[in-house]
Design a protein around this motif. Sequence first.
Motif, mmCIF file in Angstrom:
data_model
loop_
_atom_site.group_PDB
_atom_site.id
_atom_site.type_symbol
_atom_site.label_atom_id
_atom_site.label_comp_id
_atom_site.label_asym_id
_atom_site.label_seq_id
_atom_site.Cartn_x
_atom_site.Cartn_y
_atom_site.Cartn_z
ATOM 1 N N LEU A 24 0.817 -1.211 0.000
ATOM 2 C CA LEU A 24 0.000 0.000 0.000
ATOM 3 C C LEU A 24 0.853 1.264 0.000
ATOM 4 C CD1 LEU A 24 -2.652 -1.181 2.613
ATOM 5 C CD2 LEU A 24 -2.856 -1.178 0.113
ATOM 6 N N ALA A 25 1.993 1.207 0.667
ATOM 7 C CA ALA A 25 2.885 2.364 0.705
ATOM 8 C C ALA A 25 4.304 1.905 0.974
ATOM 9 C CB ALA A 25 2.433 3.356 1.778
ATOM 10 N N PHE A 26 5.235 2.502 0.265
ATOM 11 C CA PHE A 26 6.658 2.215 0.449
ATOM 12 C C PHE A 26 7.358 3.545 0.686
ATOM 13 C CE2 PHE A 26 9.976 -1.049 -0.547
ATOM 14 C CZ PHE A 26 11.071 -0.255 -0.248
ATOM 15 N N ASP A 27 7.807 3.759 1.914
ATOM 16 C CA ASP A 27 8.454 5.008 2.322
ATOM 17 C C ASP A 27 9.873 4.710 2.768
ATOM 18 O OD1 ASP A 27 7.676 7.717 2.406
ATOM 19 O OD2 ASP A 27 5.928 7.192 3.609
ATOM 20 N N VAL A 148 3.659 -7.718 -6.959
ATOM 21 C CA VAL A 148 2.414 -6.990 -6.732
ATOM 22 C C VAL A 148 2.659 -5.511 -6.973
ATOM 23 C CG1 VAL A 148 1.492 -8.640 -5.053
ATOM 24 C CG2 VAL A 148 2.938 -6.748 -4.279
ATOM 25 N N ALA A 149 1.576 -4.768 -7.088
ATOM 26 C CA ALA A 149 1.679 -3.327 -7.333
ATOM 27 C C ALA A 149 2.062 -2.587 -6.055
ATOM 28 C CB ALA A 149 0.350 -2.796 -7.863
ATOM 29 N N ILE A 150 2.633 -1.409 -6.239
ATOM 30 C CA ILE A 150 2.926 -0.490 -5.142
ATOM 31 C C ILE A 150 2.030 0.724 -5.332
ATOM 32 C CG2 ILE A 150 4.683 0.913 -3.995
ATOM 33 C CD1 ILE A 150 6.796 -0.969 -5.145
ATOM 34 N N ARG A 151 1.103 0.897 -4.419
ATOM 35 C CA ARG A 151 0.143 1.982 -4.588
ATOM 36 C C ARG A 151 0.803 3.350 -4.473
ATOM 37 N NH1 ARG A 151 -5.212 1.809 -1.036
ATOM 38 N NH2 ARG A 151 -5.595 0.088 -2.507
ATOM 39 N N ARG A 152 1.713 3.501 -3.498
ATOM 40 C CA ARG A 152 2.366 4.802 -3.292
ATOM 41 C C ARG A 152 3.829 4.578 -2.913
ATOM 42 N NH1 ARG A 152 3.446 7.843 1.130
ATOM 43 N NH2 ARG A 152 2.263 6.426 2.473
ATOM 44 N N ALA A 153 4.721 5.326 -3.566
ATOM 45 C CA ALA A 153 6.153 5.218 -3.276
ATOM 46 C C ALA A 153 6.735 6.602 -3.028
ATOM 47 C CB ALA A 153 6.887 4.548 -4.433
ATOM 48 N N GLN A 154 7.473 6.720 -1.934
ATOM 49 C CA GLN A 154 8.139 7.970 -1.587
ATOM 50 C C GLN A 154 9.553 7.671 -1.096
ATOM 51 O OE1 GLN A 154 5.451 11.356 0.135
ATOM 52 N NE2 GLN A 154 4.926 9.489 1.237
ATOM 53 N N ALA A 155 10.452 8.624 -1.300
ATOM 54 C CA ALA A 155 11.818 8.489 -0.790
ATOM 55 C C ALA A 155 12.311 9.863 -0.363
ATOM 56 C CB ALA A 155 12.736 7.903 -1.852
ATOM 57 N N HIS A 156 13.095 9.880 0.710
ATOM 58 C CA HIS A 156 13.628 11.118 1.265
ATOM 59 C C HIS A 156 15.125 10.917 1.463
ATOM 60 C CE1 HIS A 156 9.329 11.481 2.373
ATOM 61 N NE2 HIS A 156 9.496 10.231 2.773
ATOM 62 N N GLY A 175 9.875 -0.294 -15.228
ATOM 63 C CA GLY A 175 10.640 -1.526 -15.108
ATOM 64 C C GLY A 175 12.130 -1.287 -15.180
ATOM 65 N N MET A 176 12.914 -2.354 -15.071
ATOM 66 C CA MET A 176 14.360 -2.237 -15.101
ATOM 67 C C MET A 176 14.835 -1.532 -16.362
ATOM 68 S SD MET A 176 17.239 -5.251 -15.028
ATOM 69 C CE MET A 176 16.381 -6.086 -13.698
ATOM 70 N N GLU A 193 13.141 15.358 -1.547
ATOM 71 C CA GLU A 193 11.894 14.604 -1.447
ATOM 72 C C GLU A 193 11.491 14.095 -2.828
ATOM 73 O OE1 GLU A 193 10.500 14.018 1.367
ATOM 74 O OE2 GLU A 193 11.366 15.495 2.736
ATOM 75 N N PHE A 194 11.219 12.795 -2.906
ATOM 76 C CA PHE A 194 10.801 12.184 -4.165
ATOM 77 C C PHE A 194 9.481 11.453 -3.955
ATOM 78 C CE2 PHE A 194 15.414 12.359 -4.190
ATOM 79 C CZ PHE A 194 15.711 12.865 -5.444
ATOM 80 N N VAL A 195 8.634 11.497 -4.975
ATOM 81 C CA VAL A 195 7.372 10.769 -4.902
ATOM 82 C C VAL A 195 6.984 10.320 -6.309
ATOM 83 C CG1 VAL A 195 6.007 12.890 -5.121
ATOM 84 C CG2 VAL A 195 4.965 10.834 -4.134
ATOM 85 N N ALA A 196 6.511 9.093 -6.421
ATOM 86 C CA ALA A 196 5.988 8.608 -7.703
ATOM 87 C C ALA A 196 4.627 9.241 -7.927
ATOM 88 C CB ALA A 196 5.889 7.090 -7.692
ATOM 89 N N THR A 197 4.376 9.711 -9.129
ATOM 90 C CA THR A 197 3.126 10.402 -9.427
ATOM 91 C C THR A 197 2.055 9.461 -9.957
ATOM 92 O OG1 THR A 197 4.010 10.998 -11.609
ATOM 93 C CG2 THR A 197 4.272 12.604 -9.819
ATOM 94 N N ARG A 198 2.337 8.184 -9.953
ATOM 95 C CA ARG A 198 1.333 7.182 -10.306
ATOM 96 C C ARG A 198 1.621 5.919 -9.512
ATOM 97 N NH1 ARG A 198 3.286 3.027 -13.277
ATOM 98 N NH2 ARG A 198 5.143 3.330 -14.587
ATOM 99 N N ALA A 199 0.654 5.048 -9.439
ATOM 100 C CA ALA A 199 0.882 3.751 -8.802
ATOM 101 C C ALA A 199 1.865 2.958 -9.650
ATOM 102 C CB ALA A 199 -0.431 3.002 -8.653
ATOM 103 N N LEU A 200 2.699 2.180 -9.001
ATOM 104 C CA LEU A 200 3.678 1.351 -9.709
ATOM 105 C C LEU A 200 3.126 -0.056 -9.852
ATOM 106 C CD1 LEU A 200 6.861 2.540 -7.783
ATOM 107 C CD2 LEU A 200 6.028 3.348 -10.001
ATOM 108 N N GLY A 201 3.173 -0.553 -11.065
ATOM 109 C CA GLY A 201 2.650 -1.888 -11.306
ATOM 110 C C GLY A 201 3.628 -2.971 -10.897
ATOM 111 N N SER A 202 3.209 -4.199 -11.086
ATOM 112 C CA SER A 202 4.089 -5.339 -10.822
ATOM 113 C C SER A 202 5.368 -5.202 -11.641
ATOM 114 C CB SER A 202 3.360 -6.634 -11.193
ATOM 115 O OG SER A 202 4.221 -7.738 -11.087
#
Length: 305
Positions: A24-27, A148-156, A175-176, A193-202
């Motif tokens: 659901l979220a990867f921080d 599986v998909a990643i709904r939200r990804a952020q990195a600091h 993908g790679m 601060e970084f954030v993906a602007t869309r959900a990430l698929g498998s």
Amino acid sequence: MRRPWLLLACLAGAACAHADERILAFDSVITVAHDGTLEVRETIRVRAEGDNIRRGIYRDFPTTYPAADGRQIVVGFAFQAAARDGFAEKWRVEQRGNGVRIYLGSASVMLEHGEHVYDLVYRTDRQMGFFADHDELYWNATGTEWPVAIRRAQAHVLVPKTDPARIQLGCFTGGMGSKERACRGELEGPRSEFVATRALGSREGMTVVVGVPKGVIATPTSWQRLRWWLEDTGGLWALQPWARMVAMIIAGISLFEAVIAMIQFPGSGLGFGMALLPIVILWYLNGREVKAAFGEDDRAGEAGV
């Protein structure tokens, strides 16, 4: 450039087939020390439905990667702590072919269905790239091997104090090898601060790039590069105290014999030639000027595939 990877997966090892089992979220918070060491703190919120995520999760971290000159580069990695839902979580480390696997959870404890939050802390080194006009962290914050998909990804990312105007930011998604930029990066005080602007698929992830001026991160010394090279080539034994003592004894004997040769055969050059051996040994003991042997960019890789 090498692509180290980090993989979060189900303990069962199979693909997470259930539609509701996902990240659901990867921080992540990546703190870069002046010596180039990284401390990484990750918060991963998952939804478990008992299909594949039953007792916990695991993470794979490769620690060896092929270099352009044919040797295997060895990065440092130390897992420090894990928690689930705010409480310390049991974990264990297993060596694998090209790295380590960190298991989180207990075989005797089944997870309740629903959301769970995992907190992980680890340290790693040799992840910086050193270039002529800047130094750079290129870090895949999520990896691209998720089933599986990643709904939200952020990195600091936090780097040592420097002029914010001279920090360069970039990021990629997909993908790679993808150059897609469905993400944004901006400076907020001392943090990038970084954030993906869309959900990430498998099989998709987000990679972040932070460039800093020369000097913000300490450039590896000649001795450090030599030590890394010995680690990579299996010659680290040469740095052990007993090996250094033997080398010093050999250097002393060789120097004595060189002096005798100079006295017995003046002008022949024999003594001078014999004197080269202790000079080489002393160079080894002090790790002098090895820049020509090792390129300017000696980072071992980037986290994530």
